[in-house]
Design a protein around this motif. Structure first.
Motif, mmCIF file in Angstrom:
data_model
loop_
_atom_site.group_PDB
_atom_site.id
_atom_site.type_symbol
_atom_site.label_atom_id
_atom_site.label_comp_id
_atom_site.label_asym_id
_atom_site.label_seq_id
_atom_site.Cartn_x
_atom_site.Cartn_y
_atom_site.Cartn_z
ATOM 1 N N HIS A 233 -110.331 -24.158 83.615
ATOM 2 C CA HIS A 233 -110.151 -24.184 82.238
ATOM 3 C C HIS A 233 -111.342 -23.565 81.273
ATOM 4 O O HIS A 233 -112.445 -23.164 81.697
ATOM 5 C CB HIS A 233 -110.477 -25.816 81.716
ATOM 6 C CG HIS A 233 -111.839 -26.330 82.046
ATOM 7 N ND1 HIS A 233 -111.982 -26.921 83.536
ATOM 8 C CD2 HIS A 233 -112.924 -26.459 81.536
ATOM 9 C CE1 HIS A 233 -113.295 -27.383 83.689
ATOM 10 N NE2 HIS A 233 -113.952 -27.182 82.372
ATOM 11 N N ALA A 234 -110.942 -23.396 80.007
ATOM 12 C CA ALA A 234 -111.937 -23.100 78.800
ATOM 13 C C ALA A 234 -112.873 -24.219 78.500
ATOM 14 O O ALA A 234 -112.342 -25.517 78.819
ATOM 15 C CB ALA A 234 -111.089 -22.330 77.703
ATOM 16 N N LEU A 235 -113.806 -23.916 77.445
ATOM 17 C CA LEU A 235 -114.403 -24.976 77.090
ATOM 18 C C LEU A 235 -113.846 -26.153 76.293
ATOM 19 O O LEU A 235 -114.085 -27.270 76.486
ATOM 20 C CB LEU A 235 -115.761 -24.351 76.416
ATOM 21 C CG LEU A 235 -116.704 -25.580 75.383
ATOM 22 C CD1 LEU A 235 -117.177 -26.390 76.842
ATOM 23 C CD2 LEU A 235 -117.861 -24.868 74.822
ATOM 24 N N ARG A 236 -112.919 -25.629 75.402
ATOM 25 C CA ARG A 236 -112.091 -26.592 74.593
ATOM 26 C C ARG A 236 -111.076 -27.428 75.489
ATOM 27 O O ARG A 236 -110.465 -28.269 75.150
ATOM 28 C CB ARG A 236 -111.417 -25.721 73.245
ATOM 29 C CG ARG A 236 -112.322 -25.458 72.418
ATOM 30 C CD ARG A 236 -111.675 -24.937 71.110
ATOM 31 N NE ARG A 236 -110.875 -26.169 70.416
ATOM 32 C CZ ARG A 236 -110.192 -26.090 69.778
ATOM 33 N NH1 ARG A 236 -109.687 -24.988 69.314
ATOM 34 N NH2 ARG A 236 -109.626 -27.266 69.168
ATOM 35 N N GLY A 237 -110.577 -26.718 76.710
ATOM 36 C CA GLY A 237 -109.884 -27.587 77.761
ATOM 37 C C GLY A 237 -110.455 -28.471 78.520
ATOM 38 O O GLY A 237 -109.936 -29.165 79.104
ATOM 39 N N TYR A 243 -110.937 -34.147 84.280
ATOM 40 C CA TYR A 243 -111.001 -35.255 84.832
ATOM 41 C C TYR A 243 -109.701 -35.584 85.719
ATOM 42 O O TYR A 243 -108.708 -35.351 85.469
ATOM 43 C CB TYR A 243 -111.225 -36.693 83.880
ATOM 44 C CG TYR A 243 -109.837 -36.686 82.998
ATOM 45 C CD1 TYR A 243 -108.888 -37.578 83.280
ATOM 46 C CD2 TYR A 243 -109.486 -36.026 81.938
ATOM 47 C CE1 TYR A 243 -107.881 -37.839 82.624
ATOM 48 C CE2 TYR A 243 -108.266 -36.215 81.140
ATOM 49 C CZ TYR A 243 -107.601 -37.301 81.571
ATOM 50 O OH TYR A 243 -106.553 -37.412 80.956
ATOM 51 N N ASP A 244 -109.928 -36.453 86.864
ATOM 52 C CA ASP A 244 -108.818 -36.858 87.652
ATOM 53 C C ASP A 244 -108.116 -35.629 88.016
ATOM 54 O O ASP A 244 -106.842 -35.697 88.141
ATOM 55 C CB ASP A 244 -108.058 -37.784 87.184
ATOM 56 C CG ASP A 244 -108.822 -39.092 86.764
ATOM 57 O OD1 ASP A 244 -109.849 -39.311 87.384
ATOM 58 O OD2 ASP A 244 -108.303 -39.871 86.165
ATOM 59 N N ASN A 245 -108.883 -34.418 88.511
ATOM 60 C CA ASN A 245 -108.142 -33.289 88.767
ATOM 61 C C ASN A 245 -108.543 -32.833 90.193
ATOM 62 O O ASN A 245 -109.605 -32.141 90.358
ATOM 63 C CB ASN A 245 -108.587 -32.119 87.763
ATOM 64 C CG ASN A 245 -107.963 -30.906 87.887
ATOM 65 O OD1 ASN A 245 -107.369 -30.564 88.832
ATOM 66 N ND2 ASN A 245 -108.167 -29.932 87.138
ATOM 67 N N PRO A 246 -107.678 -33.116 91.205
ATOM 68 C CA PRO A 246 -108.119 -32.390 92.493
ATOM 69 C C PRO A 246 -107.914 -31.098 92.673
ATOM 70 O O PRO A 246 -108.235 -30.531 93.858
ATOM 71 C CB PRO A 246 -107.228 -33.508 93.326
ATOM 72 C CG PRO A 246 -106.155 -33.637 92.514
ATOM 73 C CD PRO A 246 -106.555 -33.886 91.084
ATOM 74 N N TYR A 247 -107.587 -30.252 91.594
ATOM 75 C CA TYR A 247 -107.364 -29.007 91.530
ATOM 76 C C TYR A 247 -108.252 -28.202 91.071
ATOM 77 O O TYR A 247 -108.297 -26.992 90.756
ATOM 78 C CB TYR A 247 -105.938 -28.554 91.221
ATOM 79 C CG TYR A 247 -105.039 -29.547 91.808
ATOM 80 C CD1 TYR A 247 -104.517 -29.342 93.050
ATOM 81 C CD2 TYR A 247 -104.362 -30.303 90.933
ATOM 82 C CE1 TYR A 247 -103.411 -30.522 93.480
ATOM 83 C CE2 TYR A 247 -103.396 -31.431 91.433
ATOM 84 C CZ TYR A 247 -103.066 -31.229 92.599
ATOM 85 O OH TYR A 247 -102.171 -32.273 93.127
ATOM 86 N N ASP A 248 -109.401 -28.671 90.419
ATOM 87 C CA ASP A 248 -110.366 -28.239 89.471
ATOM 88 C C ASP A 248 -111.222 -27.245 90.051
ATOM 89 O O ASP A 248 -111.735 -27.358 91.306
ATOM 90 C CB ASP A 248 -111.230 -29.595 88.979
ATOM 91 C CG ASP A 248 -112.388 -28.812 88.008
ATOM 92 O OD1 ASP A 248 -112.024 -28.146 87.116
ATOM 93 O OD2 ASP A 248 -113.656 -29.241 88.103
ATOM 94 N N VAL A 249 -111.344 -25.990 89.318
ATOM 95 C CA VAL A 249 -112.263 -25.081 89.812
ATOM 96 C C VAL A 249 -113.163 -24.307 89.008
ATOM 97 O O VAL A 249 -113.731 -23.252 88.966
ATOM 98 C CB VAL A 249 -111.331 -23.651 90.523
ATOM 99 C CG1 VAL A 249 -110.703 -24.063 91.734
ATOM 100 C CG2 VAL A 249 -110.464 -23.192 89.377
ATOM 101 N N GLY A 250 -113.286 -25.318 87.817
ATOM 102 C CA GLY A 250 -114.382 -25.018 86.905
ATOM 103 C C GLY A 250 -114.119 -24.424 85.747
ATOM 104 O O GLY A 250 -112.632 -24.209 85.351
ATOM 105 N N MET A 251 -115.058 -23.552 85.095
ATOM 106 C CA MET A 251 -114.814 -22.964 83.665
ATOM 107 C C MET A 251 -115.081 -21.600 83.733
ATOM 108 O O MET A 251 -116.062 -21.176 84.438
ATOM 109 C CB MET A 251 -115.650 -23.706 82.873
ATOM 110 C CG MET A 251 -115.299 -23.608 81.387
ATOM 111 S SD MET A 251 -116.059 -24.400 80.141
ATOM 112 C CE MET A 251 -117.804 -23.598 80.287
ATOM 113 N N SER A 252 -114.439 -20.845 83.012
ATOM 114 C CA SER A 252 -114.479 -19.185 82.925
ATOM 115 C C SER A 252 -115.313 -19.171 81.661
ATOM 116 O O SER A 252 -114.968 -19.813 80.749
ATOM 117 C CB SER A 252 -113.243 -18.437 83.331
ATOM 118 O OG SER A 252 -113.696 -17.238 83.365
#
Length: 580
Positions: A233-237, A243-252
């Motif tokens: 995600h981006a900062l505004r995303g 949240y509640d995201n089992p696929y989260d890999v952070g922010m670029s």
């Protein structure tokens, strides 16, 4: 029944469009409108100390509520002060109606006292910008302005000379039903079919999400699960998708962390969902890219696209997900989840190491404690600069919290005025301004607005006596820092002198009790935390070519920054990775 004047009609239409208050500073050309508000029980006048605050407050209110908000400035210098906050609202797609009152209509063009040309000045930060030069234009012109702001998402500016505001409104004016909500936009079947083919053909798909994923969390998660895709995600995303995201890999991006950069570069199909991510140097140029956005003018302006899809993210995914073939291979997803967790493991100790003895206080520690102690549905407003870093890495979204900042416009001094607008929407909801000493002192006069209206905003001041992000830019460019130091007063003492709660924190062990007491206080409060000016941060992947001023330098002094509770989330997600 007494005949209405133009100002009264103006105020009635705003109230009918759902506007609850008008932020501004009273001035002679604005007097007829302010007097009409005084006599209208459906709308309030909010007297701020600077018109820039008025525009920022209106923009924040619009972002919290999703409804039209309004601000006003008197002729010349008064409405000129609105422009920075209006730029921010416009670039944030916040529906705001700005009233720029004007000099007497018979004097326009003759160099009159305080004369400016608002119809030219606000052109670049508005969808609609017109002047009421004749009462006969009402109410059609105002209704058109409202529909531009709501329908296109952004600012409309109405200029009105004070003498026109005082004239009788037309007797047989045409009023119609106002548009007060935006529709959803569904792509055509042809675009959905093309996107479906690209997804089915790709072995490794990554989703990169922006603020356009608001309201689409469930749809993004369902799609990611079906195609086994990492989600960055981006900062505004962040507030909508992390949240509640089992696929989260952070922010670029410049404030990035984790494995988002790798996930976007090592896939063979990158899908940009509702993001106008500005740093095109962080996007790959050797993978297929699809962009989905409700604003067609944004499609393809950051990178070369293999497919542009004009549509709302939620509606697009509702059409797409049932059509794509499910993927069973998790290798790419699992590898990115492991990279993400490993990246966070490497920096998480930055704020915990000997923290009870570190003076000045680690700002990372302050942000971490704040995240733990703030309410589950708190609204955070965040100053531009290093506070963006701490908010990006430490604030934990949960679907109920909001995080608002000048994330597209990048203005200083936004946190305090945005907190004013956010707090007016709900006096019982916790609003926390994460302010920097540079930004806070720029519009510090409007701390008095908190006191005047007894707004229970909690200002947590990250006081490092410097313009930290600017200093970082100088350091990594090989320049000596210059002009970045602030000689600050005891801000807590100033808060107390103004009639608010104020406490100064200089040692880590004082922090939790200070925040607890401030949060318990029923009115406005300021916690002045003296933080380490050397606590700087850079993104995990950066080169001299990416962004001017952010070149790698052997002489830079950088702390890794830490990531707060995000490490816990990453570790939890790793449990989904099958063991060999």
């Amino acid at each position: 029944m007494a005949k209405q004047n133009v100002a009264e009609q103006f105020v009635d239409i705003l109230a009918r469009a759902g506007v609850k208050r008008l932020y501004g500073v009273v001035g002679d050309s604005l007097n007829p409108v302010v007097d009409a508000i005084r006599r209208n029980s459906s709308i309030d006048w909010v007297h701020v100390r600077h018109e820039e605050t008025a525009a920022f407050a209106a923009g924040a209110e619009a972002q919290v509520t999703g409804s039209l908000a309004a601000c006003a400035g008197s002729c010349g210098p008064g409405n000129l002060h609105l422009i920075n906050g209006l730029y921010d609202a416009h670039r944030s797609m916040a529906p705001v109606l700005a009233l720029a009152s004007h000099i007497p209509s018979g004097e326009i063009g003759l160099g009159y006292f305080q004369e400016t040309h608002p119809e030219l000045l606000f052109q670049e930060c508005s969808h609609y910008n017109e002047m009421i030069s004749n009462p006969e234009q009402m109410p059609r012109l105002l209704q058109t302005a409202i529909q531009h702001a709501i329908g296109r998402g952004g600012v409309s500016v109405v200029t009105m000379p004070g003498d026109i505001a005082s004239k009788p409104a037309p007797e047989k004016s045409i009023e119609h039903a106002l548009v007060t909500a935006r529709p959803t936009v569904r792509p055509g079947d042809e675009e959905i079919d093309k996107l479906c083919r690209l997804v089915d053909e790709a072995k490794r798909v990554t989703l990169f999400c922006g603020s356009g994923t608001a309201g689409a969390h469930a749809e993004v998660m369902e799609f990611a699960e079906k195609i086994k895709s990492p989600v960055g995600h981006a900062l505004r995303g962040k507030e909508w998708i992390q949240y509640d995201n089992p696929y989260d890999v952070g922010m670029s991006g410049l404030l990035g962390y984790g494995a988002a950069y790798e996930a976007t570069h090592e896939c063979d199909l990158l899908i940009l969902l509702g993001t106008d991510f500005p740093y095109n140097a962080f996007l790959p140029d050797d993978v297929k890219i699809v962009q989905v956005d409700v604003r067609p003018e944004r499609l393809g302006r950051r990178s070369k696209l293999d497919l542009a899809v004009w549509g709302d993210v939620r509606e697009t995914l509702r059409c797409l997900t049932p059509r794509v073939k499910p993927k069973s291979d998790r290798k790419f997803l699992d590898r990115m989840l492991k990279k993400h967790a490993n990246a966070l493991e490497g920096v998480v100790k930055a704020y915990t190491r000997k923290v009870e003895k570190h003076v000045p206080i680690h700002p990372e520690y302050v942000a971490s404690v704040l995240d733990e102690m703030a309410d589950e549905d708190a609204v955070f407003t965040v100053d531009t600069g290093m506070n963006n870093v701490w908010a990006a890495r430490y604030l934990t979204p949960n679907g109920k919290r909001r995080v608002i900042g000048s994330f597209s416009h990048g203005s200083m001094a936004n946190a305090l005025p945005q907190a004013i607008g956010a707090q007016f929407t709900d006096l019982n909801r916790q609003v926390v301004a994460m302010a920097g000493d540079g930004g806070f002192s720029m519009l510090m006069g409007d701390f008095l607005t908190l006191v005047q209206y007894d707004l229970p905003v909690k200002v947590v001041l990250f006081n490092n006596s410097s313009l930290g992000m600017v200093e970082l830019e100088m350091l990594v460019a090989g320049l000596p820092s210059y002009g970045t130091t602030n000689k600050n007063p005891d801000f807590a003492a100033i808060a107390r002198a103004a009639g608010a709660y104020g406490v100064r924190v200089e040692k880590p062990k004082q922090l939790q009790s200070a925040l607890k007491d401030a949060f318990k206080h029923k009115g406005p409060a300021l916690v002045d935390v003296v933080t380490d000016p050397n606590a700087l941060s850079i993104p995990p992947k950066i080169s001299a070519e990416m962004v001017t001023g952010f070149a790698l330098s052997a002489s830079k002094i950088v702390l890794d920054g830490g990531v707060g509770r995000m490490l816990q989330m990453a570790r939890s997600n790793l449990r989904n990775v099958p063991r060999p």
